[in-house]
Scaffold this motif. Structure first.
Motif, PDB file in Angstrom:
ATOM      1  N   ALA A 125       6.242  -6.202   6.398  1.00  0.00           N
ATOM      2  CA  ALA A 125       5.614  -5.537   7.270  1.00  0.00           C
ATOM      3  C   ALA A 125       6.658  -4.339   7.931  1.00  0.00           C
ATOM      4  O   ALA A 125       6.685  -3.483   8.114  1.00  0.00           O
ATOM      5  CB  ALA A 125       5.244  -6.505   8.427  1.00  0.00           C
ATOM      6  N   TYR A 126       7.963  -5.062   7.908  1.00  0.00           N
ATOM      7  CA  TYR A 126       9.046  -4.074   8.439  1.00  0.00           C
ATOM      8  C   TYR A 126       9.041  -3.007   7.539  1.00  0.00           C
ATOM      9  O   TYR A 126       9.448  -1.789   7.850  1.00  0.00           O
ATOM     10  CB  TYR A 126      10.634  -4.764   8.805  1.00  0.00           C
ATOM     11  N   ASN A 127       9.314  -3.196   6.256  1.00  0.00           N
ATOM     12  CA  ASN A 127       9.615  -2.329   5.136  1.00  0.00           C
ATOM     13  C   ASN A 127       8.542  -1.190   5.042  1.00  0.00           C
ATOM     14  O   ASN A 127       8.705  -0.288   4.892  1.00  0.00           O
ATOM     15  CB  ASN A 127       9.664  -2.965   3.979  1.00  0.00           C
ATOM     16  N   MET A 128       7.113  -1.871   5.077  1.00  0.00           N
ATOM     17  CA  MET A 128       6.057  -0.868   5.093  1.00  0.00           C
ATOM     18  C   MET A 128       6.144  -0.103   6.220  1.00  0.00           C
ATOM     19  O   MET A 128       5.842   1.276   6.027  1.00  0.00           O
ATOM     20  CB  MET A 128       4.734  -1.747   4.760  1.00  0.00           C
ATOM     21  N   LEU A 129       5.988  -0.455   7.431  1.00  0.00           N
ATOM     22  CA  LEU A 129       6.074   0.262   8.669  1.00  0.00           C
ATOM     23  C   LEU A 129       7.152   1.362   8.798  1.00  0.00           C
ATOM     24  O   LEU A 129       6.991   2.608   9.273  1.00  0.00           O
ATOM     25  CB  LEU A 129       6.080  -0.641   9.987  1.00  0.00           C
ATOM     26  N   GLU A 130       8.452   0.974   8.476  1.00  0.00           N
ATOM     27  CA  GLU A 130       9.542   1.683   8.592  1.00  0.00           C
ATOM     28  C   GLU A 130       9.549   3.002   7.404  1.00  0.00           C
ATOM     29  O   GLU A 130       9.907   4.174   7.838  1.00  0.00           O
ATOM     30  CB  GLU A 130      10.974   0.987   8.349  1.00  0.00           C
ATOM     31  N   GLN A 131       8.936   2.645   6.402  1.00  0.00           N
ATOM     32  CA  GLN A 131       9.037   3.600   5.069  1.00  0.00           C
ATOM     33  C   GLN A 131       7.614   4.652   5.547  1.00  0.00           C
ATOM     34  O   GLN A 131       8.010   5.656   5.557  1.00  0.00           O
ATOM     35  CB  GLN A 131       8.500   2.762   4.006  1.00  0.00           C
ATOM     36  N   VAL A 132       6.373   4.103   6.069  1.00  0.00           N
ATOM     37  CA  VAL A 132       5.525   5.127   6.423  1.00  0.00           C
ATOM     38  C   VAL A 132       5.855   6.003   7.575  1.00  0.00           C
ATOM     39  O   VAL A 132       5.815   7.079   7.986  1.00  0.00           O
ATOM     40  CB  VAL A 132       4.183   4.418   6.929  1.00  0.00           C
ATOM     41  N   ALA A 133       6.666   5.162   8.618  1.00  0.00           N
ATOM     42  CA  ALA A 133       7.187   6.122   9.789  1.00  0.00           C
ATOM     43  C   ALA A 133       8.242   7.290   9.314  1.00  0.00           C
ATOM     44  O   ALA A 133       8.345   8.352   9.708  1.00  0.00           O
ATOM     45  CB  ALA A 133       8.019   5.178  10.697  1.00  0.00           C
TER      46      ALA A 133
ATOM     47  N   ARG B 285      11.227  17.360  15.372  1.00  0.00           N
ATOM     48  CA  ARG B 285      11.465  15.880  15.266  1.00  0.00           C
ATOM     49  C   ARG B 285       9.816  15.497  15.169  1.00  0.00           C
ATOM     50  O   ARG B 285       8.846  15.750  15.836  1.00  0.00           O
ATOM     51  CB  ARG B 285      11.644  15.628  16.782  1.00  0.00           C
ATOM     52  N   GLY B 286       9.511  14.269  14.498  1.00  0.00           N
ATOM     53  CA  GLY B 286       8.543  13.593  14.129  1.00  0.00           C
ATOM     54  C   GLY B 286       8.158  12.425  15.168  1.00  0.00           C
ATOM     55  O   GLY B 286       9.102  12.014  16.025  1.00  0.00           O
ATOM     56  N   SER B 287       6.887  11.894  15.183  1.00  0.00           N
ATOM     57  CA  SER B 287       6.424  10.890  16.256  1.00  0.00           C
ATOM     58  C   SER B 287       5.643   9.923  15.189  1.00  0.00           C
ATOM     59  O   SER B 287       4.797  10.637  14.486  1.00  0.00           O
ATOM     60  CB  SER B 287       5.896  11.614  17.249  1.00  0.00           C
ATOM     61  N   VAL B 288       5.789   8.620  15.446  1.00  0.00           N
ATOM     62  CA  VAL B 288       4.877   7.523  14.977  1.00  0.00           C
ATOM     63  C   VAL B 288       4.284   6.791  15.942  1.00  0.00           C
ATOM     64  O   VAL B 288       4.984   6.357  16.995  1.00  0.00           O
ATOM     65  CB  VAL B 288       5.927   6.819  14.068  1.00  0.00           C
ATOM     66  N   VAL B 289       2.994   6.817  15.859  1.00  0.00           N
ATOM     67  CA  VAL B 289       2.047   5.955  16.707  1.00  0.00           C
ATOM     68  C   VAL B 289       1.494   4.632  15.980  1.00  0.00           C
ATOM     69  O   VAL B 289       0.642   4.822  14.935  1.00  0.00           O
ATOM     70  CB  VAL B 289       0.871   6.540  17.175  1.00  0.00           C
TER      71      VAL B 289
ATOM     72  N   THR C 268       3.312  14.102  12.370  1.00  0.00           N
ATOM     73  CA  THR C 268       2.757  12.672  13.049  1.00  0.00           C
ATOM     74  C   THR C 268       2.323  11.855  12.020  1.00  0.00           C
ATOM     75  O   THR C 268       1.866  12.293  10.986  1.00  0.00           O
ATOM     76  CB  THR C 268       1.586  13.185  13.856  1.00  0.00           C
ATOM     77  N   VAL C 269       2.586  10.553  12.204  1.00  0.00           N
ATOM     78  CA  VAL C 269       2.272   9.343  11.432  1.00  0.00           C
ATOM     79  C   VAL C 269       1.534   8.514  12.380  1.00  0.00           C
ATOM     80  O   VAL C 269       2.156   7.978  13.474  1.00  0.00           O
ATOM     81  CB  VAL C 269       3.434   8.632  10.667  1.00  0.00           C
TER      82      VAL C 269
ATOM     83  N   VAL D  44       9.225   6.380  17.845  1.00  0.00           N
ATOM     84  CA  VAL D  44       8.145   5.533  17.514  1.00  0.00           C
ATOM     85  C   VAL D  44       7.486   4.975  18.720  1.00  0.00           C
ATOM     86  O   VAL D  44       8.128   4.386  19.816  1.00  0.00           O
ATOM     87  CB  VAL D  44       8.569   4.378  16.745  1.00  0.00           C
ATOM     88  N   GLU D  45       5.943   5.221  18.871  1.00  0.00           N
ATOM     89  CA  GLU D  45       5.296   4.745  20.108  1.00  0.00           C
ATOM     90  C   GLU D  45       4.466   3.591  19.850  1.00  0.00           C
ATOM     91  O   GLU D  45       3.576   3.763  18.763  1.00  0.00           O
ATOM     92  CB  GLU D  45       4.551   6.065  20.816  1.00  0.00           C
TER      93      GLU D  45
END
Length: 802
Positions: A647-655, A664-668, A626-627, A458-459
């Motif tokens: 906010a935490y649930n939604m961001l962690e879920q979309v990540a 390996r995936g990456s999240v920006v 990539t997300v 996560v970046e």
């Protein structure tokens, strides 16, 4: 009718002189009600009940717990197709005679209404409104009724339409060998007719004298014999065969000879989790499976479902969004075949009725995959309830009543049936995880992704710095742009998340500052470019985007901000060779749209999926590496005690949609507040630290799970009346509950659909008797019911708001 009435039967009852509604018989007794005249039942609609006893029991629990009427639960629970009711129809009065001395002057609009009624004979008010395109058609009709030109009548409308299928049968009985011999003589010159006749004899069981003789479905006969409809017509014309139409259930029962259930093998971690859950059910009927995104929770579910079906039990599999049922149903159908039923609001009334009747007709082992309304289905032998993504607020019904949480209702339903319950999530709600860690629920953890996949990097991008450096074009920063380009170069896929639909959320005149507001709500209108409309996301009000400012008359109307529609357009322009798809409420208006978008992205016919929170919830795409979260700030800093949790649930879920296979995936995540603690927890995928921090805040400020919360909403079309009613209700509540009462206050949007809104929060200690609390609330509102401000206001309760 006395012998036909049973508990759970539907009956037609009369209200007023002309209105008819469908009701459910709850109990039979011989005590005549006193104090009013009792009307007779108009008709019994069923030879057997359409509702089972556990359903009635659940309805009463929901009505009592969520402070609403059992009738409101019944209205939400039973498909519309099972509730015939009268509808008002308009027609011209054939006995109307104009008053020559004082003639009624017909306006142009009244004349148009009369013309439509002359042509159509009878019309509903809604049809008349659609045809004439008059906004005030009800007022026009009222004046015509007052003049005696138009009259109304009521007609009971049955919305259920059975599916009909054509079957074939011979025109003579089994055993008539002479007639059968004659039939073969008639067709001996036509090989195709002879083939069809032989195929029918084989399929119908004709040649087995002791077996059951069956009519044969026309399409199946054509498929097996390889002939054409013209051949069947010839057999009918010769008097050998006849056709018969039959009503059939759209969801036919599974055969005893159904194919075997084919389960995928589990990893060592999944097998351990499955065994822990099974063992845990012996001590705790409710278990929580806390598994990181991509850990393979669904495969654990399928093994549990298979065990339940093998024991002859039925299974309820709840998911929060229709979009999830689309992808899950494909996976589960491969495993369970026709034992799987899917149930949600995008199905037609008739389809939902057929699923209802399928479950009502027996107790065969089935698995029902559905959204929150599935808890109301007539299960006969419920053995297992699975609630996936249990933290999701979509399980909560907001409007209208009953304002129930399907997750909690499902747990109560399971306990009423003596069934086991499994809650699953990568980001459990604070209350659920608290119950699991304090021993009320069992807890099982899956801490690693399936098949060696790793959690994504996560970046966090500081958009203030990016803008200073001029490294932002539109809404996309340079790091995210490079990441998308790398993904496309590698022939992989990306998901872009923005929790705001439409094209632009802000429309303003640069010359005078005018901004379009909804006529019915206290909110600005959102611009939807494809439709060319300004739309209210609360009540649905629309108007055209003006070319000139209606306030100053100048050409200064501009759009600002980013919704999914604009983002999809920008990304397509930035990456012209890519294929961009959008998934939000505007692009998924029907049940096929979800399927098409998800299948298209799964087949890699699309490279970039842009969407609202629909794309965050449990979808599994193997090529997504990539997300991008385009504006995390829209999720943070809401004036609500659950804002950090959401906010935490939604961001962690979309990540969690990124890197679900070997790569390996990456999240920006783009934000103007990069140091926000929630973003740091998401960056490290650290649920435990986030949970303990959030729990301490809840303990400090007395919020769930340390208290129970009930929000009371007061609505009135008069702003002053709403204020007065809210103050009076709050004072009465403070007199009973003291400092546990907070408010009244205006919510974030204080006027919705022409009603002004005020809210009062009641916080009660977790160990207090909620039954007593609710009885006191009912007493308070009963005492105040004669007050004019309260009487003209609408009051409703939101128990356990999310």
């Amino acid at each position: 009718m006395a012998d036909g009435v049973q508990v759970g039967s539907r009956v037609l009852v009369q209200f007023g002189k002309k209105k008819f509604y469908t009701a459910i018989v709850e109990c039979l007794h011989s005590q005549k009600p006193e104090g009013y005249d009792v009307k007779p039942l108009m008709a019994v609609l069923d030879s057997s009940p359409v509702v089972r006893y556990p359903q009635l029991k659940l309805w009463h629990w929901i009505a009592d717990y969520y402070l609403c009427a059992p009738g409101e639960v019944y209205k939400a629970a039973v498909p519309t197709g099972l509730k015939p009711e009268s509808e008002t129809y308009l027609s011209l009065n054939p006995d109307y005679e104009p008053d020559e001395r004082n003639p009624f002057k017909i306006t142009e609009r009244q004349a148009i209404v009369i013309q439509f009624l002359q042509e159509k004979k009878r019309m509903r008010l809604s049809e008349l409104e659609t045809e004439t395109k008059f906004r005030n058609v009800a007022a026009i009709v009222n004046t015509l009724m007052d003049a005696g030109i138009v009259e109304i009548d009521e007609k009971v409308v049955e919305r259920y339409r059975p599916k009909k299928t054509t079957y074939m049968r011979l025109t003579f009985p089994r055993g008539d060998s002479d007639r059968l011999h004659e039939a073969f003589e008639q067709v001996k010159r036509s090989r195709m007719q002879e083939t069809t006749l032989i195929a029918y004899l084989d399929m119908s069981g004709w040649m087995s004298p002791n077996g059951e003789l069956r009519d044969v479905e026309r399409d199946k006969l054509l498929a097996l014999s390889g002939t054409s409809p013209a051949v069947l017509r010839a057999l009918v014309e010769k008097g050998i065969m006849e056709t018969v139409k039959k009503s059939i259930n759209r969801f036919t029962a599974a055969d005893d000879t159904e194919e075997k259930i084919n389960l995928s093998p589990l990893s060592a971690a999944q097998s351990a989790a499955l065994n822990q859950i099974t063992d845990g059910f012996r001590q705790q009927p409710v278990q929580l499976l806390h598994g990181v995104t991509g850990s393979g929770k669904t495969e654990v579910y399928t093994h549990l479902i298979a065990r339940a079906l093998a024991q002859g039990d039925q299974v309820l599999f709840l998911v929060p969004e229709i979009s999830l049922t689309t992808q899950l149903s494909d996976r589960l159908r491969k495993v369970f075949g026709r034992r799987l039923l899917v149930y949600h609001s995008k199905f037609s009334d008739s389809e939902r009725v057929d699923i209802w009747r399928r479950l009502l007709s027996g107790n065969e082992p089935l698995v029902v995959l559905g959204v929150r309304s599935s808890v109301f289905l007539p299960f006969a032998r419920l053995g297992l309830v699975i609630v996936d993504e249990e933290h999701e607020s979509s399980f909560k019904q907001y409007d209208p009543a009953p304002r129930y949480n399907a997750r909690d209702a499902a747990l109560v339903l399971a306990s009423m049936h003596g069934a086991k319950s499994l809650l699953g999530s990568a980001t459990p709600s604070i209350e659920t995880y608290y119950k699991a860690t304090s021993g009320k629920y069992g807890l099982v953890t899956l801490s690693e992704r399936f098949d060696g996949a790793t959690l994504p990097d996560v970046e966090i991008i500081d958009m203030k710095e990016m803008r200073k450096k001029k490294e932002v074009k539109g809404i996309i920063s340079s790091p995210l742009r490079r990441r998308i380009l790398d993904t496309l170069t590698d022939k992989k896929q990306a998901i872009m998340f923005q929790n705001r639909r439409g094209f632009a959320p802000v429309v303003v005149c640069e010359q005078c500052g005018w901004s379009p507001k909804c006529h019915n709500c206290d909110v600005s209108l959102v611009y939807h470019k494809n439709q060319g409309l300004l739309r209210c996301h609360y009540c649905g009000f629309t108007q055209m985007l003006p070319k000139l400012c209606p306030a100053c008359g100048l050409n200064g109307v501009r759009t600002f901000g980013y919704g999914t529609e604009r983002i999809a357009e920008e990304i397509q322009a930035a990456f012209p060779d890519s294929r961009v798809t959008r998934m939000d409420l505007d692009t998924t208006r029907n049940k096929e749209a979800y399927q098409e978008i998800i299948e298209e992205f799964s087949r890699h016919d699309s490279d970039i999926l842009v969407g609202t929170q629909m794309v965050t919830k449990g979808l599994d795409f193997g090529d997504v590496t990539t997300v991008g979260v385009l504006n995390a700030d829209t999720l943070l800093n809401f004036p609500d005690f659950r804002s950090n949790e959401r906010a935490y649930n939604m961001l962690e879920q979309v990540a969690g949609r990124a890197g679900r296979r070997k790569q390996r995936g990456s999240v920006v995540i783009q934000t103007v507040n990069p140091d926000h603690e929630v973003l740091q927890y998401v960056k490290s995928h650290d649920y435990a630290t986030y949970y303990h921090r959030e729990l301490e805040d809840r303990r400090k400020y007395l919020y769930p799970p340390f208290t129970k919360v009930i929000n009371i909403y007061i609505k009135n079309k008069d702003a002053a009346g709403c204020d007065r009613a809210a103050i009076k209700l709050a004072k009465s509540m403070i007199g009973v509950f003291g400092s546990r009462v907070l408010g009244p206050e205006k919510p974030f949007v204080s006027r919705v659909a022409t009603y002004y809104v005020q809210s009062i929060m009641l916080k009660i200690e977790a160990g207090a008797s909620m039954k007593k609390v609710k009885d006191l609330l009912r007493q308070i509102t009963a005492v105040l019911s004669s007050d004019p401000d309260i009487r003209t206001s609408q009051l409703h309760y939101d128990v356990d708001p999310v």
